[in-house]
Design an enzyme around this catalytic site. Structure first.
Site, short mmCIF file in Angstrom:
data_model
loop_
_atom_site.label_atom_id
_atom_site.label_comp_id
_atom_site.label_asym_id
_atom_site.label_seq_id
_atom_site.Cartn_x
_atom_site.Cartn_y
_atom_site.Cartn_z
N CYS A 147 -5.58 10.50 -16.51
CA CYS A 147 -4.45 11.21 -15.90
C CYS A 147 -4.56 11.35 -14.40
CB CYS A 147 -4.30 12.58 -16.54
SG CYS A 147 -4.06 12.50 -18.33
N HIS B 36 4.90 14.04 -17.61
CA HIS B 36 3.57 13.54 -17.28
C HIS B 36 3.42 12.07 -17.64
CE1 HIS B 36 -0.60 13.32 -16.49
NE2 HIS B 36 -1.08 13.79 -17.64
#
Length: 394
Positions: free
Chosen positions: A82, A343
Site C-alpha cells: 500500500c 484505496h
C-alpha cells in the site's frame, strides 16, 4: 536533503469501484497528462519515471507511460504494497534532489478486483508469512475473515486494552471521513453516515464494522517533481516544495514485542515521522493538514500518536473533541482518506500528494484548510514500508 525539490504539478482522476473503471493503462495515462498540464511541462522534459502499483504484471509502468509518449526514458516499477505510490514519489524526489535528473515523474495506479485483499500466488511463500505467524501467536488467525482487518483490528484491540477507550471512538473516524469526502469530487463514497449507522454495519473483525474498512478501489494519480534550476529555465512558478521526506522499514520491535500495533507499522511510522520533523526543523504542532493512511479506523487512531499529532494515550480525547477536523488542531484526511475517497493501492500515496499540494496552493475548494502552509503525508504498506513526507507552501 541537498537540492530543493519542487512539486511542479499533480494530477488525479476520480476513483471508482472495481468493474466501473477504465483499464489501468488508461487511468495512469490520464493522471500523468493531468500532472503535466498542471505543471506546464511537456512530456519530453521528464527524464525518469517511477510507477507504483501492486496488482499488475511486470512493466505495467511502461504500459502506462508509453500511452503518454515514447521518449526512451528509464521507467522503474515499484511494488511496496500500500506504500507503492509514495515509494515511487520517494525515488523521484531522491533522483531530483541528488542531481541525477532535473525533472522526474511519479505515477501510481491500481485496477482492483472486488472483495478483501488476498495474495495472488499459492505456490510460494508469502512475503507476509512472518507477519501472519506473529499475529497468530498474539491473537490467533481466522482464515474465514479478511486478513488485513485482523491485523488492524487487532491493533485497535491492543490500544483499547492499554488505554480503555470505547469501541465507538473508532467509528467516529468513519463519520468524519464521510463528512470530508462529501466535499471531494474524486471520492468514491460521498454520502455522509451517522455514528449509529457505522456501528450497525456488519462486523468484519471486532471492533471494525464494514464502514470502518477501506473499500477496494480503482484509480490513478501522478506528480511531476523538478529542481529549482529546471523551474527557472522553464518559467515555472511551483508553489509547493518537499521540505523533508523519510522512508522506513521494519525493525526487530515489529515482531518481538507481542503488540499488534507494532506489527502493523507503529514503530516504522514513529521513526519516519521523527526523521522528517528533525530534517524539516518543524514541530508536529506546526502542521496544518495531514493525509494519513486510514486503511481502517484503528490505523488512523494509532497513527495520530505515531505521527506525534497528539500525545500517546490521548487519541480518544483528540477525536471526541474534534481536534482532527475543521476547527480543530489539525485537519486529518480532508480528502476523505482511504476510508471514503478509496484505496487503489498503488495510487494512494500520489493521491495524498495531490490533495496536500492543492491544500497548500489554496485550490482545495470546499475542502480547503484555511491558511495551510505545512502539510504532512503518511503512507504505510505491510511487509513493510512507511513513507512520511513534509510539504511546504512557497
Amino acid at each position: 536533503m541537498n537540492r530543493k525539490v519542487w512539486v511542479a504539478g499533480v494530477g488525479m482522476i476520480p476513483f471508482s469501484k472495481p468493474g466501473a473503471s477504465e483499464p489501468y493503462s488508461v487511468m495512469g495515462m490520464r493522471a500523468i497528462r493531468e500532472a503535466l498540464k498542471d505543471a506546464g511541462v511537456p512530456y519530453d522534459g521528464v527524464q525518469q519515471a517511477y510507477a507504483g502499483y501492486v496488482y499488475g504484471d511486470s512493466t505495467s509502468g511502461q504500459a502506462v507511460v508509453y500511452g503518454v509518449g515514447l521518449t526512451g526514458i528509464p521507467v522503474f516499477n515499484v511494488n511496496n504494497n500500500c506504500a507503492s505510490g509514495s515509494s515511487a514519489l520517494f525515488l523521484a524526489r531522491q533522483a531530483v534532489e541528488s542531481g541525477a535528473v532535473e525533472c522526474a515523474l511519479a505515477v501510481g495506479f491500481e485496477q482492483m478486483a472486488p472483495g478483501a485483499l488476498k495474495g495472488v500466488y499459492e505456490d510460494r511463500p508469502s512475503p507476509l508469512t512472518e507477519f501472519v505467524s506473529a499475529m497468530t501467536e498474539v491473537q490467533g488467525y481466522d482464515t474465514a475473515k479478511p486478513r488485513a482487518a485482523q491485523f488492524f483490528g487487532g491493533a485497535g484491540r491492543d490500544y483499547m486494552k492499554e488505554h480503555g477507550i470505547r469501541a465507538d471512538t473508532f467509528a467516529r473516524i468513519s463519520v468524519k471521513a464521510r463528512q470530508h469526502a462529501a466535499r471531494n469530487p474524486f471520492a468514491v463514497f460521498r454520502q455522509t453516515v451517522t455514528l449509529d449507522e457505522v456501528l450497525a454495519a456488519p462486523m468484519i473483525f471486532d471492533p471494525l464494522t464494514r464502514l470502518q474498512c477501506c473499500p477496494p478501489t480503482c484509480g490513478a494519480a501522478a506528480a511531476i517533481l523538478c529542481s529549482e534550476d529546471f523551474a527557472r529555465r522553464h518559467d515555472l512558478n511551483p508553489a509547493v516544495s518537499i521540505k523533508a521526506q523519510a522512508m522506513t522499514t521494519d525493525t526487530p520491535s515489529t515482531f518481538g514485542q507481542g503488540d499488534m500495533r507494532k506489527l502493523v507499522g507503529y514503530d516504522m511510522t514513529r521513526a519516519a515521522a521523527d526523521l522528517v520533523y528533525e530534517a524539516a526543523g518543524v514541530d508536529p504542532a506546526d502542521v496544518d493538514v495531514v493525509e494519513l493512511h486510514d486503511c481502517f479506523t484503528a490505523n488512523e487512531l494509532i497513527t495520530y500518536e505515531g505521527l506525534r499529532l497528539t500525545p500517546e494515550g490521548s487519541a480518544e480525547k483528540f477525536i471526541v473533541e474534534g481536534e482532527n477536523t475543521y476547527g480543530g488542531r489539525v485537519v486529518t484526511n480532508p480528502s476523505g482518506g482511504l476510508l471514503s475517497k478509496g484505496h487503489p493501492l498503488g495510487a494512494t500515496g500520489l493521491a495524498q500528494c495531490a490533495e496536500l499540494v492543492w491544500q497548500l496552493r489554496g485550490q482545495a475548494d470546499l475542502r480547503q484548510v484555511e491558511g495551510a502552509r505545512l502539510a504532512l503525508q503518511h503512507n504505510l504498506g505491510l511487509g513493510g514500508a512507511c513513507v512520511v513526507t513534509m510539504y511546504q507552501a512557497a
